[in-house]
Write a protein that holds these residues in place. Structure first.
Motif, mmCIF file in Angstrom:
data_model
loop_
_atom_site.group_PDB
_atom_site.id
_atom_site.type_symbol
_atom_site.label_atom_id
_atom_site.label_comp_id
_atom_site.label_asym_id
_atom_site.label_seq_id
_atom_site.Cartn_x
_atom_site.Cartn_y
_atom_site.Cartn_z
ATOM 1 N N SER A 151 55.164 28.982 55.291
ATOM 2 C CA SER A 151 54.123 27.998 54.950
ATOM 3 C C SER A 151 52.781 28.689 54.677
ATOM 4 N N THR A 152 52.440 29.680 55.508
ATOM 5 C CA THR A 152 51.164 30.365 55.296
ATOM 6 C C THR A 152 51.212 31.258 54.057
ATOM 7 N N THR A 153 52.391 31.801 53.739
ATOM 8 C CA THR A 153 52.533 32.575 52.501
ATOM 9 C C THR A 153 52.267 31.675 51.298
ATOM 10 N N SER A 154 52.784 30.456 51.346
ATOM 11 C CA SER A 154 52.565 29.499 50.257
ATOM 12 C C SER A 154 51.098 29.103 50.161
ATOM 13 N N GLN A 155 50.464 28.882 51.312
ATOM 14 C CA GLN A 155 49.037 28.530 51.318
ATOM 15 C C GLN A 155 48.194 29.644 50.679
ATOM 16 N N LEU A 156 48.521 30.867 51.052
ATOM 17 C CA LEU A 156 47.779 32.012 50.514
ATOM 18 C C LEU A 156 47.980 32.141 49.008
ATOM 19 N N ALA A 157 49.223 31.964 48.559
ATOM 20 C CA ALA A 157 49.519 32.057 47.123
ATOM 21 C C ALA A 157 48.771 30.976 46.337
ATOM 22 N N LEU A 158 48.712 29.780 46.892
ATOM 23 C CA LEU A 158 47.995 28.689 46.224
ATOM 24 C C LEU A 158 46.498 29.007 46.137
ATOM 25 N N GLY A 159 45.958 29.553 47.220
ATOM 26 C CA GLY A 159 44.557 29.950 47.207
ATOM 27 C C GLY A 159 44.275 31.037 46.178
ATOM 28 N N ASP A 160 45.161 32.015 46.086
ATOM 29 C CA ASP A 160 45.011 33.064 45.071
ATOM 30 C C ASP A 160 45.040 32.462 43.670
ATOM 31 N N ALA A 161 45.928 31.495 43.479
ATOM 32 C CA ALA A 161 46.039 30.849 42.165
ATOM 33 C C ALA A 161 44.747 30.125 41.800
ATOM 34 N N LEU A 162 44.129 29.450 42.767
ATOM 35 C CA LEU A 162 42.853 28.776 42.526
ATOM 36 C C LEU A 162 41.776 29.795 42.134
ATOM 37 N N ALA A 163 41.729 30.899 42.866
ATOM 38 C CA ALA A 163 40.705 31.915 42.613
ATOM 39 C C ALA A 163 40.872 32.555 41.238
ATOM 40 N N ILE A 164 42.101 32.901 40.893
ATOM 41 C CA ILE A 164 42.341 33.570 39.610
ATOM 42 C C ILE A 164 42.121 32.606 38.445
ATOM 43 N N ALA A 165 42.484 31.342 38.630
ATOM 44 C CA ALA A 165 42.269 30.353 37.563
ATOM 45 C C ALA A 165 40.781 30.186 37.272
ATOM 46 N N THR A 166 39.971 30.097 38.325
ATOM 47 C CA THR A 166 38.524 29.960 38.124
ATOM 48 C C THR A 166 37.941 31.246 37.537
ATOM 49 N N MET A 167 38.436 32.385 37.999
ATOM 50 C CA MET A 167 37.950 33.678 37.507
ATOM 51 C C MET A 167 38.205 33.820 36.006
ATOM 52 N N LYS A 168 39.391 33.469 35.575
ATOM 53 C CA LYS A 168 39.735 33.613 34.155
ATOM 54 C C LYS A 168 38.934 32.647 33.289
ATOM 55 N N HIS A 169 38.724 31.442 33.782
ATOM 56 C CA HIS A 169 37.939 30.477 33.000
ATOM 57 C C HIS A 169 36.506 30.964 32.821
ATOM 58 N N ARG A 170 35.952 31.567 33.872
ATOM 59 C CA ARG A 170 34.578 32.070 33.801
ATOM 60 C C ARG A 170 34.481 33.420 33.085
ATOM 61 N N LYS A 171 35.634 33.985 32.730
ATOM 62 C CA LYS A 171 35.682 35.309 32.085
ATOM 63 C C LYS A 171 34.984 36.348 32.957
ATOM 64 N N PHE A 172 35.242 36.248 34.240
ATOM 65 C CA PHE A 172 34.696 37.177 35.227
ATOM 66 C C PHE A 172 35.354 38.535 34.997
ATOM 67 N N ASN A 173 34.547 39.554 34.672
ATOM 68 C CA ASN A 173 35.114 40.843 34.273
ATOM 69 C C ASN A 173 34.773 41.956 35.261
ATOM 70 N N LYS A 174 35.118 43.188 34.874
ATOM 71 C CA LYS A 174 34.897 44.336 35.761
ATOM 72 C C LYS A 174 33.426 44.550 36.061
ATOM 73 N N LYS A 175 32.587 44.282 35.068
ATOM 74 C CA LYS A 175 31.147 44.464 35.273
ATOM 75 C C LYS A 175 30.629 43.466 36.301
ATOM 76 N N ASP A 176 31.102 42.219 36.227
ATOM 77 C CA ASP A 176 30.722 41.207 37.209
ATOM 78 C C ASP A 176 31.230 41.594 38.596
ATOM 79 N N PHE A 177 32.471 42.089 38.623
ATOM 80 C CA PHE A 177 33.103 42.474 39.886
ATOM 81 C C PHE A 177 32.311 43.587 40.563
ATOM 82 N N LYS A 178 31.835 44.542 39.761
ATOM 83 C CA LYS A 178 31.093 45.678 40.295
ATOM 84 C C LYS A 178 29.805 45.227 40.973
ATOM 85 N N GLN A 179 29.151 44.201 40.430
ATOM 86 C CA GLN A 179 27.900 43.715 41.004
ATOM 87 C C GLN A 179 28.118 43.125 42.390
#
Length: 322
Positions: free
Chosen positions: A155-183
């Motif tokens: 159950s916690t593995t599934s919760q974590l995977a869902l959270g990762d999916a939310l984070a990556i979906a928002t990151m891709k929409h915002r076009k968050f890149n390596k330069k942003d990550f470095k900051q």
């Protein structure tokens, strides 16, 4: 118990968690889209909360969201009933994570969210629970067999995977890149790997410039004062024409006695190798290794002939880049 049986247990645990993730993947629906859309529109913070193992997962998801450009923090469920509810504003989004959806510590938070019209996203596995029924957006996690049966695992593995999916979906929409990550990640090995040439280059008076009209007697004074082991030769328009290294000077002096009266143009190597200021420092290191050199001219891509900085291999090594 034989050691080989430990391997069997490990594989059984992983198999159960894989099955849970497959069920989660099949359950993803329009509610996930709605959750991402609301997170992207949020003008304040994303607050995550859970109890026990779900609380640990909530903390990790909050950290992941923050690291990719979505401000988020973890709220302790037990502390929230003793004053910490005041840290939630009406513009925030609240994500509550609970396998059962009936955890007592979450009920006060749910009531507070409903009373103050705070958007509530529920991550839950029981559709008849208080959390599922109260959530504005319901992210359902299908029931799965827990490895070991008595502790949260699948159950916690599934919760974590869902959270990762939310984070990556928002990151891709915002076009968050390596330069942003470095900051956001200036320290540590990740921060070092994401440093650009501009971050660590020497510039202004540190650059060992000499005029192409100089005699070597004058150029050697600059070579000695800058202590970089090379000189950059430029013309009246301040365009880089060549480079003179210690090694070239040694080889030339072995053949010519009167080094001081020779023009720098007679010794310099034309068209020195350069790199754009926005390139990653690790790429600069690779270029140095490939060309078997220890320094690079740095330019802005608008004008590759105008040196705006220099990069010595020592600058790279001192920045823990490898």
């Amino acid at each position: 118990m034989k050691k080989t049986k430990f391997i069997k247990v490990a594989k059984e645990v992983i198999d159960l968690e894989i099955k849970a993730l497959i069920k989660l993947k099949r359950s993803i629906n329009e509610s996930f889209n709605l959750a991402v859309q609301q997170i992207l529109k949020c003008q304040s913070k994303i607050i995550l909360c859970g109890v026990g193992k779900s609380g640990l997962i909530a903390n990790k998801i909050a950290s992941t969201l923050s690291s990719v450009g979505t401000p988020a923090f973890y709220l302790s469920a037990s502390d929230s009933s003793h004053g910490d509810l005041g840290s939630i504003s009406k513009k925030d989004i609240l994500i509550l994570i609970s396998n059962s959806g009936e955890t007592n510590e979450l009920k006060n938070i749910i009531q507070y969210a409903k009373r103050n019209k705070i958007l509530l996203i529920g991550v839950v596995s029981q559709k008849n629970s208080v959390l599922y029924k109260s959530a504005d957006i319901k992210l359902f996690i299908p029931k799965a067999i827990e490895a070991g049966s008595i502790i949260p695992t699948s159950s916690t593995t599934s919760q974590l995977a869902l959270g990762d999916a939310l984070a990556i979906a928002t990151m891709k929409h915002r076009k968050f890149n390596k330069k942003d990550f470095k900051q956001i990640h200036p320290a540590g090995s990740l921060g070092a790997k994401l440093k650009t040439v501009e971050d660590i280059m020497l510039k202004d008076n540190a650059i060992p410039f000499v005029s192409e009209n100089f005699k070597m007697r004058d150029a050697l004074k600059i070579l000695s004062s800058k202590k970089l082991g090379f000189l950059l030769v430029r013309n009246k328009k301040k365009l880089t024409k060549g480079i003179i290294t210690d090694g070239e000077l040694r080889r030339f002096s072995q053949k010519n006695q009167n080094l001081h009266n020779i023009s720098v143009r007679e010794i310099m190597t034309k068209n020195p190798i350069g790199i754009d200021k926005n390139e990653l420092a690790v790429k600069a290191l690779a270029l140095m290794n490939n060309k078997k050199i220890t320094s690079l001219c740095v330019y802005d891509k608008k004008n590759k002939l105008k040196t705006i900085g220099v990069l010595h291999i020592h600058n790279i090594l001192q920045s823990n880049i490898s």
